[in-house]
Design a protein around this motif. Structure first.
Motif, PDB file in Angstrom:
ATOM      1  N   ASN A 128       2.108  -3.074   9.643  1.00 40.60           N
ATOM      2  CA  ASN A 128       2.386  -3.083  11.081  1.00 40.60           C
ATOM      3  C   ASN A 128       3.213  -2.425  12.083  1.00 40.60           C
ATOM      4  OD1 ASN A 128       3.603  -5.499   9.551  1.00 40.60           O
ATOM      5  ND2 ASN A 128       3.571  -6.178  11.408  1.00 40.60           N
ATOM      6  N   HIS A 129       4.480  -2.462  11.396  1.00 44.14           N
ATOM      7  CA  HIS A 129       5.687  -1.795  11.902  1.00 44.14           C
ATOM      8  C   HIS A 129       5.512  -0.525  12.488  1.00 44.14           C
ATOM      9  CE1 HIS A 129       7.614  -5.934  12.363  1.00 44.14           C
ATOM     10  NE2 HIS A 129       8.069  -6.362  10.934  1.00 44.14           N
ATOM     11  N   LEU A 130       4.791  -0.264  10.838  1.00 44.18           N
ATOM     12  CA  LEU A 130       4.857   1.321  11.315  1.00 44.18           C
ATOM     13  C   LEU A 130       3.556   1.972  11.963  1.00 44.18           C
ATOM     14  CD1 LEU A 130       5.031   2.355   6.971  1.00 44.18           C
ATOM     15  CD2 LEU A 130       7.194   2.070   8.711  1.00 44.18           C
ATOM     16  N   ASP A 131       2.501   1.151  11.992  1.00 47.38           N
ATOM     17  CA  ASP A 131       2.080   1.273  13.099  1.00 47.38           C
ATOM     18  C   ASP A 131       1.477   1.003  14.658  1.00 47.38           C
ATOM     19  OD1 ASP A 131      -0.939   2.089  12.153  1.00 47.38           O
ATOM     20  OD2 ASP A 131      -1.573   0.116  11.679  1.00 47.38           O
ATOM     21  N   SER A 132       2.986   0.386  14.519  1.00 51.04           N
ATOM     22  CA  SER A 132       3.298   0.777  16.299  1.00 51.04           C
ATOM     23  C   SER A 132       4.668   1.180  16.282  1.00 51.04           C
ATOM     24  CB  SER A 132       3.874  -0.858  16.429  1.00 51.04           C
ATOM     25  OG  SER A 132       4.547  -1.653  15.607  1.00 51.04           O
ATOM     26  N   MET A 133       5.018   2.060  16.067  1.00 54.06           N
ATOM     27  CA  MET A 133       5.766   2.959  15.926  1.00 54.06           C
ATOM     28  C   MET A 133       5.573   4.299  16.564  1.00 54.06           C
ATOM     29  SD  MET A 133       8.194   1.475  12.567  1.00 54.06           S
ATOM     30  CE  MET A 133       9.096   2.693  12.295  1.00 54.06           C
ATOM     31  N   PRO A 134       6.664   4.710  17.519  1.00 53.77           N
ATOM     32  CA  PRO A 134       5.797   6.003  17.532  1.00 53.77           C
ATOM     33  C   PRO A 134       6.655   6.869  16.538  1.00 53.77           C
ATOM     34  CG  PRO A 134       8.319   5.080  18.833  1.00 53.77           C
ATOM     35  CD  PRO A 134       7.750   3.850  17.961  1.00 53.77           C
ATOM     36  N   TYR A 140      11.733   2.578  16.095  1.00 62.03           N
ATOM     37  CA  TYR A 140      11.230   1.178  15.907  1.00 62.03           C
ATOM     38  C   TYR A 140      12.409   0.618  17.435  1.00 62.03           C
ATOM     39  CZ  TYR A 140      10.861  -4.076  16.328  1.00 62.03           C
ATOM     40  OH  TYR A 140      10.673  -5.357  16.084  1.00 62.03           O
ATOM     41  N   GLY A 141      13.037   1.127  17.526  1.00 61.13           N
ATOM     42  CA  GLY A 141      14.798   0.902  18.050  1.00 61.13           C
ATOM     43  C   GLY A 141      14.053   1.167  19.478  1.00 61.13           C
ATOM     44  N   ARG A 142      14.310   2.507  19.735  1.00 62.24           N
ATOM     45  CA  ARG A 142      13.584   3.041  21.262  1.00 62.24           C
ATOM     46  C   ARG A 142      12.375   2.447  21.569  1.00 62.24           C
ATOM     47  NH1 ARG A 142      13.612   8.784  20.610  1.00 62.24           N
ATOM     48  NH2 ARG A 142      15.941   8.122  20.805  1.00 62.24           N
ATOM     49  N   LYS A 143      11.681   1.797  21.096  1.00 60.06           N
ATOM     50  CA  LYS A 143      10.736   1.170  21.421  1.00 60.06           C
ATOM     51  C   LYS A 143      10.424  -0.324  22.156  1.00 60.06           C
ATOM     52  CE  LYS A 143       5.381   0.404  20.706  1.00 60.06           C
ATOM     53  NZ  LYS A 143       4.676  -0.187  20.016  1.00 60.06           N
ATOM     54  N   ASN A 144      11.686  -1.016  21.110  1.00 59.95           N
ATOM     55  CA  ASN A 144      12.039  -2.223  21.213  1.00 59.95           C
ATOM     56  C   ASN A 144      12.794  -2.727  22.020  1.00 59.95           C
ATOM     57  OD1 ASN A 144       8.940  -3.215  20.049  1.00 59.95           O
ATOM     58  ND2 ASN A 144       9.959  -2.298  18.182  1.00 59.95           N
ATOM     59  N   PHE A 145      13.654  -2.063  21.853  1.00 66.33           N
ATOM     60  CA  PHE A 145      15.032  -2.461  22.440  1.00 66.33           C
ATOM     61  C   PHE A 145      15.380  -2.204  23.509  1.00 66.33           C
ATOM     62  CE2 PHE A 145      17.486  -1.398  17.860  1.00 66.33           C
ATOM     63  CZ  PHE A 145      16.832  -2.324  17.613  1.00 66.33           C
ATOM     64  N   ASN A 146      15.887  -3.098  24.589  1.00 63.20           N
ATOM     65  CA  ASN A 146      16.173  -3.123  26.108  1.00 63.20           C
ATOM     66  C   ASN A 146      17.524  -4.038  26.427  1.00 63.20           C
ATOM     67  OD1 ASN A 146      13.741  -2.209  26.526  1.00 63.20           O
ATOM     68  ND2 ASN A 146      12.758  -4.449  25.497  1.00 63.20           N
ATOM     69  N   ALA A 171      16.586 -15.107   9.246  1.00 64.72           N
ATOM     70  CA  ALA A 171      15.759 -13.728  10.788  1.00 64.72           C
ATOM     71  C   ALA A 171      14.332 -13.931  10.845  1.00 64.72           C
ATOM     72  CB  ALA A 171      16.148 -12.567  10.377  1.00 64.72           C
ATOM     73  N   HIS A 172      13.651 -14.335  10.148  1.00 56.50           N
ATOM     74  CA  HIS A 172      11.820 -14.487  10.223  1.00 56.50           C
ATOM     75  C   HIS A 172      12.340 -16.025  11.400  1.00 56.50           C
ATOM     76  CE1 HIS A 172      10.463 -11.329   7.059  1.00 56.50           C
ATOM     77  NE2 HIS A 172      11.210 -11.115   7.970  1.00 56.50           N
ATOM     78  N   SER A 173      12.857 -16.556  11.211  1.00 56.50           N
ATOM     79  CA  SER A 173      12.615 -18.470  11.934  1.00 56.50           C
ATOM     80  C   SER A 173      13.012 -18.292  12.800  1.00 56.50           C
ATOM     81  CB  SER A 173      13.991 -18.425  10.783  1.00 56.50           C
ATOM     82  OG  SER A 173      14.631 -18.787  11.399  1.00 56.50           O
ATOM     83  N   PHE A 174      13.561 -17.002  13.069  1.00 59.26           N
ATOM     84  CA  PHE A 174      13.599 -16.347  14.992  1.00 59.26           C
ATOM     85  C   PHE A 174      12.721 -14.891  14.922  1.00 59.26           C
ATOM     86  CE2 PHE A 174      17.283 -18.679  14.006  1.00 59.26           C
ATOM     87  CZ  PHE A 174      17.836 -19.208  15.146  1.00 59.26           C
ATOM     88  N   ASN A 175      11.838 -15.069  14.287  1.00 56.87           N
ATOM     89  CA  ASN A 175      10.914 -13.638  14.722  1.00 56.87           C
ATOM     90  C   ASN A 175      11.793 -12.196  14.675  1.00 56.87           C
ATOM     91  OD1 ASN A 175       7.992 -14.307  14.452  1.00 56.87           O
ATOM     92  ND2 ASN A 175       8.665 -15.377  16.415  1.00 56.87           N
ATOM     93  N   VAL A 176      12.813 -12.488  14.094  1.00 57.09           N
ATOM     94  CA  VAL A 176      13.785 -10.712  13.584  1.00 57.09           C
ATOM     95  C   VAL A 176      12.929  -9.757  12.719  1.00 57.09           C
ATOM     96  CG1 VAL A 176      16.343  -9.682  14.186  1.00 57.09           C
ATOM     97  CG2 VAL A 176      15.219 -12.124  15.232  1.00 57.09           C
ATOM     98  N   PRO A 177      12.738  -8.754  12.803  1.00 52.26           N
ATOM     99  CA  PRO A 177      12.493  -8.304  11.949  1.00 52.26           C
ATOM    100  C   PRO A 177      13.433  -7.889  11.079  1.00 52.26           C
ATOM    101  CG  PRO A 177      12.016  -6.887  13.388  1.00 52.26           C
ATOM    102  CD  PRO A 177      12.910  -8.235  14.176  1.00 52.26           C
ATOM    103  N   GLY A 228       0.844  -1.547  -0.046  1.00 53.62           N
ATOM    104  CA  GLY A 228      -0.282  -0.356  -0.046  1.00 53.62           C
ATOM    105  C   GLY A 228       0.500   0.843  -0.004  1.00 53.62           C
ATOM    106  N   LYS A 229       0.204   2.318  -0.451  1.00 52.58           N
ATOM    107  CA  LYS A 229       1.050   3.651  -0.987  1.00 52.58           C
ATOM    108  C   LYS A 229       1.164   4.217   1.291  1.00 52.58           C
ATOM    109  CE  LYS A 229      -2.995   6.631  -1.314  1.00 52.58           C
ATOM    110  NZ  LYS A 229      -2.362   8.579  -0.618  1.00 52.58           N
ATOM    111  N   ASN A 230       0.613   3.792   2.086  1.00 53.35           N
ATOM    112  CA  ASN A 230       0.487   3.944   3.108  1.00 53.35           C
ATOM    113  C   ASN A 230       1.838   3.494   4.092  1.00 53.35           C
ATOM    114  OD1 ASN A 230      -0.101   1.474   3.243  1.00 53.35           O
ATOM    115  ND2 ASN A 230      -1.854   2.117   4.992  1.00 53.35           N
ATOM    116  N   GLU A 231       2.397   2.695   3.479  1.00 53.42           N
ATOM    117  CA  GLU A 231       3.776   2.027   3.595  1.00 53.42           C
ATOM    118  C   GLU A 231       5.533   2.929   2.672  1.00 53.42           C
ATOM    119  OE1 GLU A 231       3.121  -2.531   4.188  1.00 53.42           O
ATOM    120  OE2 GLU A 231       3.633  -1.968   2.118  1.00 53.42           O
ATOM    121  N   ILE A 232       5.643   3.181   2.113  1.00 55.97           N
ATOM    122  CA  ILE A 232       5.616   4.273   1.643  1.00 55.97           C
ATOM    123  C   ILE A 232       5.780   6.077   1.957  1.00 55.97           C
ATOM    124  CG2 ILE A 232       6.903   5.833  -0.965  1.00 55.97           C
ATOM    125  CD1 ILE A 232       6.431   2.573  -0.269  1.00 55.97           C
ATOM    126  N   ILE A 233       7.593   6.013   2.960  1.00 55.54           N
ATOM    127  CA  ILE A 233       6.919   7.593   3.630  1.00 55.54           C
ATOM    128  C   ILE A 233       8.753   8.101   2.626  1.00 55.54           C
ATOM    129  CG2 ILE A 233       8.283   8.430   5.874  1.00 55.54           C
ATOM    130  CD1 ILE A 233       7.643   5.590   6.959  1.00 55.54           C
TER     131      ILE A 233
END
Ligand code: PMP
Length: 407
Positions: free
Chosen positions: A242-248, A106-112, A191-197, A85-90
């Motif tokens: 789904n990533h873009l939606d969940s990112m601040p 993404y990093g600030r939200k998900n990396f610990n 990477a995806h087999s480890f659920n890693v983007p 979709g065009k909503n995936e193009i920034i």
């Protein structure tokens, strides 16, 4: 074996007719930035001559026309990389800003603390430093896939590196210093087999390889317009919705909001959530025109032409004594890095400049890669759609002269 009429194409690039130091310009610095065809320049001119207005929300005719042109460019890019979709193009400023956006949101939200982020030894600084910055902030660890002498990733090391602590992989699709094209599909699937983007730095890939983000199944993809015969200051971040939606949001400001009060702000929908402020409207329109231009000639034809130039140039310079090619993978884009014994790359660049030949010398924003080879810099020739075999000869003759003088 004419794939297309190169001389006809060169007519579209007026800058190539220039004389430099009394010699015809031989522009072999396409990995740094490509030249822009008339079709792009005219589109920029048309925008400023007839359409210039701020976009979105304007009810007047010019604003609507400019909005329409800007958004239709987004659709072109969506089709160009086959996004869903065009909503995936920034729209961003370029590859650098696209990667920083992902690291900072993404990093600030998900990396610990203790998490691991994987990059490779052949990354451009723009795919190293943003991850270092967020790793430092979040106390995560940066891990680096080694490369072998040919300049290929050591895949088994990547396999060993992936574990439950891995939170992200960011990898260059094609190296700007070596030319190596990485096995990105394999990397993504593993990477995806480890659920890693996975984020792909496609700065050097977009103008050489046909990119289909759905087939690749990458999570993010970043590239710059100026390496694709478009203007500077415009680039793309593709992200799965789904990533873009969940990112601040990345930056706050106009256009990225749906409702502002002093108590709370509601953010705009995608992709506008990530496009704060007046964007590079002309740049986005120019990039659309550049894609139209490249697609009209045919990306596959362009790639084949460039590969033939690379093959020819590689054969020719391999005959030169005292010259070593850096990056000898079989799978390369049209980038040719080399070092001359006894001659500093800077002197090679300066000497060639007097012959009218523009190449790049230096570390190419890949200092860790230079360290890996134990060299401070390379000389790099990189070919574009408008380069000719005669131009390769000019390069090779220039190198011969240098080796005669210094060798
Ligand atoms: N990654 C790679 C592989 C590159 O070649 C470049 C540009 N040299 C970049 C990232 C950064 O692109 P930009 O400077 O357009 O943001």
């Amino acid at each position: 074996n004419m794939l297309y009429d190169v001389n006809r194409i060169r007519e579209d690039f007026p800058i190539l007719k220039q004389i430099v130091h009394g010699k015809p310009l031989v522009y072999l610095d396409n990995a740094a930035t490509t030249q822009k065809p008339l079709q792009v320049l005219k589109e920029l001119e048309k925008y400023y001559y007839t359409m210039n207005a701020n976009i979105h929300r304007g009810v007047h005719a010019l604003s609507q026309e400019a909005t329409e042109a800007y958004e239709s460019s987004r659709i072109k890019i969506k089709k160009f990389i086959n996004a869903l979709g065009k909503n995936e193009i920034i729209f961003t400023r370029g590859t650098t800003e696209s990667i920083n956006l992902v690291a900072q949101t993404y990093g600030r939200k998900n990396f610990n603390e203790g998490d691991e982020i994987i990059i490779s030894h052949m990354e451009h600084h723009s795919n190293i430093v943003p991850w270092q910055m967020i790793c430092e902030e979040r106390k995560a660890k940066l891990r680096v896939i080694p490369i072998d002498e040919k300049g290929e990733l050591v895949f088994e090391e990547f396999e060993k590196m992936l574990n439950e602590k891995t939170k992200f992989v960011s990898i260059v699709y094609a190296s700007n210093s070596l030319g190596t094209v990485n096995p990105v599909k394999k990397i993504i699937d593993l990477a995806h087999s480890f659920n890693v983007p996975v984020l792909l730095d496609a700065a050097q890939a977009v103008n050489h390889l046909k990119i289909d983000v759905q087939k690749l199944d990458c999570d993010f993809l970043a590239f710059s317009g100026h390496k694709l015969y478009g203007p500077t200051g415009i680039g793309i971040l593709y992200g799965k919705v789904n990533h873009l939606d969940s990112m601040p949001p990345y930056q706050g400001g106009g256009d990225m909001i749906s409702k502002v009060t002093f108590e709370k702000t509601l953010y705009n929908e995608l992709p506008y959530k990530f496009e704060a402020g007046t964007p590079n409207i002309a740049g986005a329109i120019g990039l659309g025109a550049a894609i139209d231009y490249a697609e009209k000639i045919g990306l596959e034809k362009i790639a084949r032409h460039e590969n033939e130039l690379l093959k020819y140039a590689t054969e020719k310079i391999s005959e030169l004594k005292g010259l070593r090619i850096i990056g000898t993978s079989k799978n390369k884009i049209s980038v040719l890095s080399f070092v001359l014994e006894n001659v500093h790359p800077h002197d090679v660049g300066t000497f060639l400049d007097f012959e009218g030949v523009a190449i790049r010398t230096g570390h190419h924003c890949t200092q860790p890669l230079m360290d890996r080879y134990g060299i401070p810099a390379t000389s790099r020739a990189s070919f574009g759609m408008y380069n000719t075999f005669d131009e390769v000869d000019v390069l090779v003759n220039g190198l011969k002269k240098i080796l005669e003088v210094f060798g």
